[in-house]
Design a protein around this motif. Sequence first.
Motif, mmCIF file in Angstrom:
data_model
loop_
_atom_site.group_PDB
_atom_site.id
_atom_site.type_symbol
_atom_site.label_atom_id
_atom_site.label_comp_id
_atom_site.label_asym_id
_atom_site.label_seq_id
_atom_site.Cartn_x
_atom_site.Cartn_y
_atom_site.Cartn_z
ATOM 1 N N ARG A 190 11.356 26.813 -5.409
ATOM 2 C CA ARG A 190 10.892 25.678 -6.330
ATOM 3 C C ARG A 190 12.036 25.287 -7.206
ATOM 4 O O ARG A 190 12.372 24.061 -7.432
ATOM 5 N N LEU A 191 12.625 26.214 -7.743
ATOM 6 C CA LEU A 191 14.024 25.965 -8.553
ATOM 7 C C LEU A 191 15.025 25.064 -7.768
ATOM 8 O O LEU A 191 15.768 24.205 -8.360
ATOM 9 N N ALA A 192 15.198 25.338 -6.492
ATOM 10 C CA ALA A 192 16.153 24.763 -5.693
ATOM 11 C C ALA A 192 15.668 23.524 -5.494
ATOM 12 O O ALA A 192 16.534 22.598 -5.530
ATOM 13 N N ALA A 193 14.267 23.255 -5.110
ATOM 14 C CA ALA A 193 13.883 21.882 -5.065
ATOM 15 C C ALA A 193 14.087 20.934 -6.235
ATOM 16 O O ALA A 193 14.293 19.944 -6.075
ATOM 17 N N ALA A 194 13.922 21.621 -7.084
ATOM 18 C CA ALA A 194 13.949 20.712 -8.640
ATOM 19 C C ALA A 194 15.323 20.511 -8.600
ATOM 20 O O ALA A 194 15.550 19.397 -9.195
ATOM 21 N N ALA A 195 16.306 21.228 -8.463
ATOM 22 C CA ALA A 195 17.551 21.086 -8.765
ATOM 23 C C ALA A 195 18.048 19.927 -7.608
ATOM 24 O O ALA A 195 18.897 18.982 -8.326
ATOM 25 N N LYS A 196 17.706 20.044 -6.671
ATOM 26 C CA LYS A 196 17.884 18.870 -5.652
ATOM 27 C C LYS A 196 17.297 17.783 -6.299
ATOM 28 O O LYS A 196 18.172 16.689 -5.988
#
Length: 538
Positions: free
Chosen positions: A529-535
């Motif tokens: 989820r953090l990766a998706a948000a960063a993206k």
Amino acid sequence: MHRARRATKNIYRGASFHSMHWADVVAEQLLQHNQAHVLATAITPSGPIHVGNMREVLTTEAVYRALVDRGGHAELIYIGDTFDPLRKVYPFLSDDYQQYVGMPLSEIPCPCGRHESYAHHFLSPFLESLEELGVHPTVYLAHELYGEGRYHQAIRRALDGADTVRAILSEVSSRDLSSSWVPFTVRCPSCGKLQGEVVDYRYPSVRYRCPSCREEGEVDLRQGGVGKLPWRVDWPARWSMFGVTFEAFGKDHAAAGSSWDTGQRIVREVYGREPPTPLVYEFIHLKGKGAMHGSTGTAVAAEDMLAITPPEVLRFLLMKTEPSRHIDFDTGFGLLDLVDEYDRYERIVFGLEEEQAGVKEAERIYWLSQPHPRAAHVMSAQVPYRHLVTIVQIARDWDQVKEILRRNGEIGELSAYEEGKLRERVDKVSHWLDRFAPESVKFEVQDSLPDIEVSGEMRAFFVSLAAALGEQPWDAEAIHQTIHAVAQEQGMPAGRAFRYLYLIVLGQTKGPRAGYFIHSLGREFMLERLAAAAKAGA
RNA sequence: GGGCUCGUGGCUCAGCUAGGUAGAGCAGCAGGCUCUUAACCUGUCGGUCAGGGGUUCGAAUCCCCUCGAGCCCGCCA
């Protein structure tokens, strides 16, 4: 406190309830008279049966258990008043029911079509609830008792003693009855309504006139189900038929001049026996919603209460409270507090916590609260109810709940009993969340990144946090501290950091305590989820 | 008109049967290595026990009165 304790006998407080549990006090009082007892309860299934009625049955059953514990012989009976006429079209009924007003509940079609009759429609779920609560009375249905002719002699006596009955009713309840009034109503064979007025009686035949269809005719008392005694006579008739020695009833029956007062005299003077020992109970109210009344349609049915409350906790509420005190049932946070209180009693009983002030007779109350006392020799795997409220909203099903609790180290290997209890609680919590929980405790973990705007600050925070979380042990406390550490690195107030996290997981700005919450979600989920948000912010 | 119950810290209540100047839970507040967040832990604030009178060396507890709140009955069940 300063209320006057009158010296006159007070049926509301037959004895002191202070040194023993109230059920034990009543049991001892009963055993002074006799070793064998018949304890009766009854309810009219004219609408959803509410928890107030549940009190009647559970109160009686507690006395039953106390009697049996002392070696007495006791029988618990439950009479469904299925032969009562429908009074009116209640708010929860369709207008079609107008045509059935006046007919016995047992002869009216079921509102949902799945039960044998109107009476069964409301009675069945209640009886199932009793089963879940570990209450097993012998059930009698009034329309069967009447139909099988069990009332024959009682009716005959009431009619023969009509003058006595009439005198008692007008003396005690100051009712204005005409000299032709007779304590019997004929079920009109032509229209089926229980309204036939008796115009002449010569045993065994009763002449009647039906005010509804204007039919006149004659019925034979030796045949079953031809008519019904009015409540005030029906009640003492039952005491006589079943040999009832104890009955708990609501205070509506106990007011001066009410059916208890007339019943005592009628049972003595018409049926020639002593009335049962009474116990008056107060009503249960829904917090903030006033009294619960089945007939107004505002009540929450007993089965609904049981859907959100573990059975032992519902029993607990009634066992720890003297019957004479009214109860406010709080379906909001109060329910959570109640479950916590129950758990505390359990810990005390199993020696994990010391008994303190404010706890009364922990052991006795705890055992009386068990639906199945024999099964409860082992303590249940306690997971705080409030905690379950969060877990249930994170997990999708029971297996996931179990997995999360295991991963958090909150449960170990469970016995069948423990697992059953825990699973039951999870079910209740789910229902509570669906129907009663305040909005402020609800949340939904979003399957994918919610549609939000990700700022540069957010993105930087997510990237650093992901890195930090990726290389540390997955521990709730550590996660909590890492969030603070990363936020500080970024020169961001902690509050903002938490808000960002709730936004990407829940789509809202608040949520359960972040460390534990994220821990429960699992590392994989959180990193993704953090990766998706960063993206999204790139 | 009658009956019952209740009135103890913000909330829910225990203590009252056998009088010796109050006790829990929740909430609040403060901490838990720079950490307001709804599951944890520790600590802590907070009550002239509705009011008045009486009995007593002493009363939240016993007696009397008043006030207040809620419910029930006076249709039917």
